[in-house]
Enzyme design. Structure first.
Site, PDB file in Angstrom:
ATOM      1  N   VAL A 105      23.615 -39.631  20.927  1.00  0.00           N
ATOM      2  CA  VAL A 105      22.646 -40.500  21.607  1.00  0.00           C
ATOM      3  C   VAL A 105      23.179 -40.873  22.986  1.00  0.00           C
ATOM      4  O   VAL A 105      24.356 -41.212  23.133  1.00  0.00           O
ATOM      5  CB  VAL A 105      22.388 -41.781  20.768  1.00  0.00           C
ATOM      6  CG1 VAL A 105      21.565 -42.792  21.547  1.00  0.00           C
ATOM      7  CG2 VAL A 105      21.691 -41.421  19.462  1.00  0.00           C
ATOM      8  N   GLY A 152      22.754 -47.799   7.729  1.00  0.00           N
ATOM      9  CA  GLY A 152      21.566 -47.163   8.311  1.00  0.00           C
ATOM     10  C   GLY A 152      20.715 -46.481   7.252  1.00  0.00           C
ATOM     11  O   GLY A 152      19.480 -46.590   7.272  1.00  0.00           O
ATOM     12  N   HIS A 204      24.618 -41.833 -26.134  1.00  0.00           N
ATOM     13  CA  HIS A 204      23.517 -40.914 -25.833  1.00  0.00           C
ATOM     14  C   HIS A 204      22.190 -41.615 -26.087  1.00  0.00           C
ATOM     15  O   HIS A 204      22.057 -42.286 -27.105  1.00  0.00           O
ATOM     16  CB  HIS A 204      23.617 -39.679 -26.725  1.00  0.00           C
ATOM     17  CG  HIS A 204      22.444 -38.756 -26.567  1.00  0.00           C
ATOM     18  ND1 HIS A 204      22.312 -37.934 -25.472  1.00  0.00           N
ATOM     19  CD2 HIS A 204      21.349 -38.565 -27.348  1.00  0.00           C
ATOM     20  CE1 HIS A 204      21.176 -37.254 -25.592  1.00  0.00           C
ATOM     21  NE2 HIS A 204      20.567 -37.617 -26.717  1.00  0.00           N
ATOM     22  N   GLU A 234      33.944 -72.803   7.834  1.00  0.00           N
ATOM     23  CA  GLU A 234      32.877 -71.821   8.088  1.00  0.00           C
ATOM     24  C   GLU A 234      32.011 -72.321   9.232  1.00  0.00           C
ATOM     25  O   GLU A 234      31.526 -73.440   9.219  1.00  0.00           O
ATOM     26  CB  GLU A 234      32.042 -71.619   6.817  1.00  0.00           C
ATOM     27  CG  GLU A 234      30.784 -70.774   7.015  1.00  0.00           C
ATOM     28  CD  GLU A 234      31.036 -69.397   7.630  1.00  0.00           C
ATOM     29  OE1 GLU A 234      31.837 -68.624   7.074  1.00  0.00           O
ATOM     30  OE2 GLU A 234      30.435 -69.106   8.696  1.00  0.00           O
ATOM     31  N   LEU A 263      34.440 -53.409   3.245  1.00  0.00           N
ATOM     32  CA  LEU A 263      33.715 -53.568   1.994  1.00  0.00           C
ATOM     33  C   LEU A 263      34.004 -54.939   1.413  1.00  0.00           C
ATOM     34  O   LEU A 263      35.144 -55.428   1.496  1.00  0.00           O
ATOM     35  CB  LEU A 263      34.164 -52.511   0.978  1.00  0.00           C
ATOM     36  CG  LEU A 263      33.796 -51.059   1.279  1.00  0.00           C
ATOM     37  CD1 LEU A 263      34.507 -50.116   0.332  1.00  0.00           C
ATOM     38  CD2 LEU A 263      32.283 -50.870   1.201  1.00  0.00           C
ATOM     39  N   ASP A 311      37.286 -57.620   6.601  1.00  0.00           N
ATOM     40  CA  ASP A 311      36.801 -56.767   7.694  1.00  0.00           C
ATOM     41  C   ASP A 311      37.573 -56.956   8.998  1.00  0.00           C
ATOM     42  O   ASP A 311      37.508 -56.106   9.883  1.00  0.00           O
ATOM     43  CB  ASP A 311      35.322 -57.086   7.988  1.00  0.00           C
ATOM     44  CG  ASP A 311      34.373 -56.445   6.992  1.00  0.00           C
ATOM     45  OD1 ASP A 311      34.845 -55.915   5.968  1.00  0.00           O
ATOM     46  OD2 ASP A 311      33.139 -56.483   7.241  1.00  0.00           O
TER      47      ASP A 311
HETATM   48  C1  LIG Z   1      23.553 -54.752   5.883  1.00  0.00           C
HETATM   49  C2  LIG Z   1      24.908 -54.738   5.231  1.00  0.00           C
HETATM   50  C3  LIG Z   1      25.026 -54.326   3.917  1.00  0.00           C
HETATM   51  C4  LIG Z   1      26.273 -54.326   3.296  1.00  0.00           C
HETATM   52  N1  LIG Z   1      26.343 -53.914   2.006  1.00  0.00           N
HETATM   53  C5  LIG Z   1      27.540 -53.908   1.383  1.00  0.00           C
HETATM   54  C6  LIG Z   1      27.630 -53.542   0.018  1.00  0.00           C
HETATM   55  O1  LIG Z   1      26.634 -53.234  -0.626  1.00  0.00           O
HETATM   56  N2  LIG Z   1      28.852 -53.555  -0.564  1.00  0.00           N
HETATM   57  C7  LIG Z   1      29.978 -53.890   0.124  1.00  0.00           C
HETATM   58  O2  LIG Z   1      31.063 -53.868  -0.453  1.00  0.00           O
HETATM   59  N3  LIG Z   1      29.917 -54.251   1.425  1.00  0.00           N
HETATM   60  C8  LIG Z   1      28.730 -54.274   2.061  1.00  0.00           C
HETATM   61  N4  LIG Z   1      28.658 -54.674   3.357  1.00  0.00           N
HETATM   62  C9  LIG Z   1      29.914 -55.055   4.043  1.00  0.00           C
HETATM   63  C10 LIG Z   1      30.335 -56.463   3.645  1.00  0.00           C
HETATM   64  O3  LIG Z   1      29.314 -57.369   3.964  1.00  0.00           O
HETATM   65  C11 LIG Z   1      31.627 -56.842   4.365  1.00  0.00           C
HETATM   66  O4  LIG Z   1      32.605 -55.864   4.128  1.00  0.00           O
HETATM   67  C12 LIG Z   1      32.141 -58.183   3.880  1.00  0.00           C
HETATM   68  O5  LIG Z   1      31.196 -59.206   4.092  1.00  0.00           O
HETATM   69  C13 LIG Z   1      33.451 -58.557   4.578  1.00  0.00           C
HETATM   70  O6  LIG Z   1      33.874 -59.777   4.096  1.00  0.00           O
HETATM   71  P1  LIG Z   1      34.824 -60.726   4.956  1.00  0.00           P
HETATM   72  O7  LIG Z   1      35.127 -61.882   4.049  1.00  0.00           O
HETATM   73  O8  LIG Z   1      35.948 -59.976   5.523  1.00  0.00           O
HETATM   74  O9  LIG Z   1      33.958 -61.221   6.200  1.00  0.00           O
HETATM   75  P2  LIG Z   1      32.466 -61.722   6.404  1.00  0.00           P
HETATM   76  O10 LIG Z   1      31.650 -61.568   5.196  1.00  0.00           O
HETATM   77  O11 LIG Z   1      31.995 -61.107   7.660  1.00  0.00           O
HETATM   78  O12 LIG Z   1      32.637 -63.299   6.600  1.00  0.00           O
HETATM   79  C14 LIG Z   1      33.285 -63.829   7.684  1.00  0.00           C
HETATM   80  C15 LIG Z   1      32.840 -65.268   7.870  1.00  0.00           C
HETATM   81  O13 LIG Z   1      33.692 -65.892   8.796  1.00  0.00           O
HETATM   82  C16 LIG Z   1      32.933 -66.774   9.609  1.00  0.00           C
HETATM   83  N5  LIG Z   1      33.708 -67.008  10.851  1.00  0.00           N
HETATM   84  C17 LIG Z   1      34.072 -66.090  11.767  1.00  0.00           C
HETATM   85  N6  LIG Z   1      34.853 -66.665  12.715  1.00  0.00           N
HETATM   86  C18 LIG Z   1      34.969 -67.971  12.368  1.00  0.00           C
HETATM   87  C19 LIG Z   1      35.663 -69.076  12.942  1.00  0.00           C
HETATM   88  N7  LIG Z   1      36.427 -68.927  14.022  1.00  0.00           N
HETATM   89  N8  LIG Z   1      35.537 -70.282  12.334  1.00  0.00           N
HETATM   90  C20 LIG Z   1      34.790 -70.416  11.208  1.00  0.00           C
HETATM   91  N9  LIG Z   1      34.138 -69.412  10.622  1.00  0.00           N
HETATM   92  C21 LIG Z   1      34.230 -68.200  11.190  1.00  0.00           C
HETATM   93  C22 LIG Z   1      31.651 -66.011   9.836  1.00  0.00           C
HETATM   94  O14 LIG Z   1      30.613 -66.895  10.224  1.00  0.00           O
HETATM   95  C23 LIG Z   1      31.435 -65.387   8.444  1.00  0.00           C
HETATM   96  O15 LIG Z   1      30.668 -66.266   7.647  1.00  0.00           O
HETATM   97  C24 LIG Z   1      27.427 -54.725   4.011  1.00  0.00           C
HETATM   98  C25 LIG Z   1      27.316 -55.167   5.331  1.00  0.00           C
HETATM   99  C26 LIG Z   1      26.069 -55.169   5.932  1.00  0.00           C
HETATM  100  C27 LIG Z   1      25.962 -55.658   7.348  1.00  0.00           C
END
Ligand SMILES: Cc1cc2nc3c(=O)[nH]c(=O)nc-3n(C[C@H](O)[C@H](O)[C@H](O)COP(=O)(O)OP(=O)(O)OC[C@H]3O[C@@H](n4cnc5c(N)ncnc54)[C@H](O)[C@@H]3O)c2cc1C
EC number: 1.8.1.4
Length: 466
Positions: A237, A185, A444, A33, A319, A312
């Site tokens: 926009v 948003g 209920h 990380e 999600l 993602d």
């Molecule tokens: C404001 C906000 C609210 C949200 N609310 C929700 C919610 O309520 N419910 C929901 O399901 N989803 C929500 N999401 C979406 C959710 O956060 C993401 O879908 C989720 O975090 C994706 O998980 P991930 O493991 O794919 O990646 P991430 O959580 O983005 O984690 C990726 C990690 O990889 C690390 N990284 C990247 N490249 C490297 C590298 N080369 N070497 C080492 N580390 C690296 C980054 O630093 C990061 O820590 C929200 C997102 C936002 C921005």
């Protein structure tokens, strides 16, 4: 050089869950990380902090608007202490990310802090305080996403901000302009609306939450307007300009006329982009598609056999729980199992109040696929529970196959929809019919009774309380 069965790059909900499952399956596992805390977007600047602020602002709004009616008098003025609200949010984040440190230790997972870059298919260089190289038989890319913007917008992180800055503002905006009427948003818009800001939402499409069932968009739109949100749909926009403490947003409306919005903050929430900066994917031969996502097959394998990608950074809904499912899926695949994910059954939630939640097919999707369906809908206001808590907005809508009665889609706006969606997921996982749900006892008085009533309505127009 340390050698692992699996190395995971990125510690968000995809990465850390994959690491735990790999360790449970007896695989020697490392996680890399680049940030100083584990947990990724979700725990640090996403799901958890946004929900912490939604909860705090909800309490404030209740105190200001509803306590009196409940018979609770508070002497003196009720004031927001934004500094404390943000500090509490941060302590929730700290506890949660600290919990991931504990889970990594408990499962004997080696944690490397630093940027992970491929040297080749089986070697990763970690650039942290010092440079380390590790060898991995398998790698899982879980590098997540970052906020995206529009090409002509310059995010200054002070007044023209993304969700990350919106989670730690030092003052309550007077007028917050939100570009993008999607989940992020609207959730953050509602936080500041409750705290007293004027909030204008500008959405390019002809409805807010445009990927969800149009019935949900309509209902949420109605409710948010009642809450005095200014919602501008079908607005494109075209410029965002900062002049001192003012932000001026210009957009073209549906008729092509220019409309100007003036505010003190502008939240740009137009989606997120897959993040692969610094990963050096080419060195391993890992291919990206034209959207910048890592290309994967049905096993979530990249163009290189022993390198997988999840969350993602690949196609599909952005999600946390989708990323988690994929983390488990890949760990089990590497361990030789044959796991399965039903993407149709991954629920989507908007944590506004009332909440919005859905799973399965929308009416638009069923129409497009030519599937004949019936609709059972029940208004939340008809429930005793809703009246008791004064949460009257919203409905439950169940879409069931016209011939077989199998539930094909479940859509809800209402109090606690985010938790209630679990009942629909379970029912659909077991391929329940609407009548199956209608014959189950629901306690209920609960909000869940709306689900039974909507199922009764879908079964044979037999809802009891309308
Ligand atoms: C404001 C906000 C609210 C949200 N609310 C929700 C919610 O309520 N419910 C929901 O399901 N989803 C929500 N999401 C979406 C959710 O956060 C993401 O879908 C989720 O975090 C994706 O998980 P991930 O493991 O794919 O990646 P991430 O959580 O983005 O984690 C990726 C990690 O990889 C690390 N990284 C990247 N490249 C490297 C590298 N080369 N070497 C080492 N580390 C690296 C980054 O630093 C990061 O820590 C929200 C997102 C936002 C921005």
């Amino acid at each position: 050089m340390n050698s692992y069965d699996v190395a995971i790059i990125g510690s968000g909900p995809g990465g850390y869950v994959a690491a735990i499952r790999c360790a449970q399956l007896g695989l020697k596992t490392a996680i890399i990380e680049k940030y100083s805390t584990l947990g990724g977007t979700c725990l640090n600047v996403g799901c958890i902090p946004s929900k912490a602020l939604l909860d705090s602002s909800h309490h404030y709004e209740d105190a200001v608007k509803h306590f009196e009616e409940h018979g609770i008098d508070i002497p003196g003025d009720i004031k927001v202490n934004l500094k404390q609200m943000i500090a509490r949010k941060q302590s929730v984040v700290d506890q949660t990310t600290g919990g991931i440190d504990f889970l990594m230790k408990k499962n004997n997972i080696d944690v490397f802090q630093g940027l992970g870059s491929f040297k080749d298919e089986t070697h990763i260089i970690i650039s942290g305080e010092k440079e380390t190289e590790i060898e991995a038989k398998n790698t899982i890319i879980a590098t997540g996403s970052k906020p995206s913007s529009l090409p002509f917008i310059s995010i200054d992180k002070e007044r023209v901000i993304t969700s990350t800055e919106a989670l730690k503002l030092k003052e309550i905006p007077k007028h917050l302009i939100v570009i993008g009427g999607g989940v992020i948003g609207l959730e953050l818009g509602q936080v500041y609306k409750r705290l007293g800001a004027e909030v204008s939402v500008i959405e390019y499409m002809d409805r807010i939450i445009p990927t969800m069932d149009s019935g949900l968009s309509k209902e949420l739109n109605k409710v948010l307007k009642k809450q005095k949100f200014k919602i501008n749909i079908s607005h494109k926009v075209k410029s965002v300009e900062r002049k001192g403490d003012e932000v001026i947003v210009k957009a073209d409306n549906k008729k092509g006329e220019e409309v100007e919005f003036k505010g003190d903050y502008c939240l740009v929430s137009v989606g997120r982009r897959p993040y692969t900066d610094g990963l050096n994917a080419e060195a391993a031969g890992v291919k990206l598609n034209d959207k910048g996502q890592i290309e994967v097959n049905e096993h979530l394998q990249t163009s290189v056999k022993n390198i997988y990608a999840i969350g993602d950074v690949i196609k599909g809904a952005m999600l946390a729980h989708k990323a988690e499912e994929e983390g488990v899926f890949v760990a089990e695949t590497i361990a030789g199992q044959k796991p399965h994910i039903d993407y149709n059954l991954i629920p989507g939630v908007v944590y506004t109040w009332p909440e919005v939640a859905a799973v399965g097919q929308t009416e638009e999707q069923l129409k497009e696929a030519g599937i004949e369906y019936k609709v059972g809908q029940f208004p939340m206001r008809a429930l005793g529970r809703s009246r008791a808590s004064m949460d009257l907005d919203g409905f439950v809508k169940i879409l069931a196959d016209k011939t077989t009665d199998e539930i094909l889609g479940f859509h809800m706006v209402g109090a606690r929809a985010a938790d209630l969606i679990a009942e629909a997921v379970v029912a659909m996982e077991y391929r329940a019919s609407a009548e199956d749900i209608s014959r189950m006892s629901h306690a209920h008085p609960t909000f869940a009774e709306a689900i039974k009533e909507a199922a009764l309505a879908a079964t044979d127009d037999r809802a009891l309380h309308v």
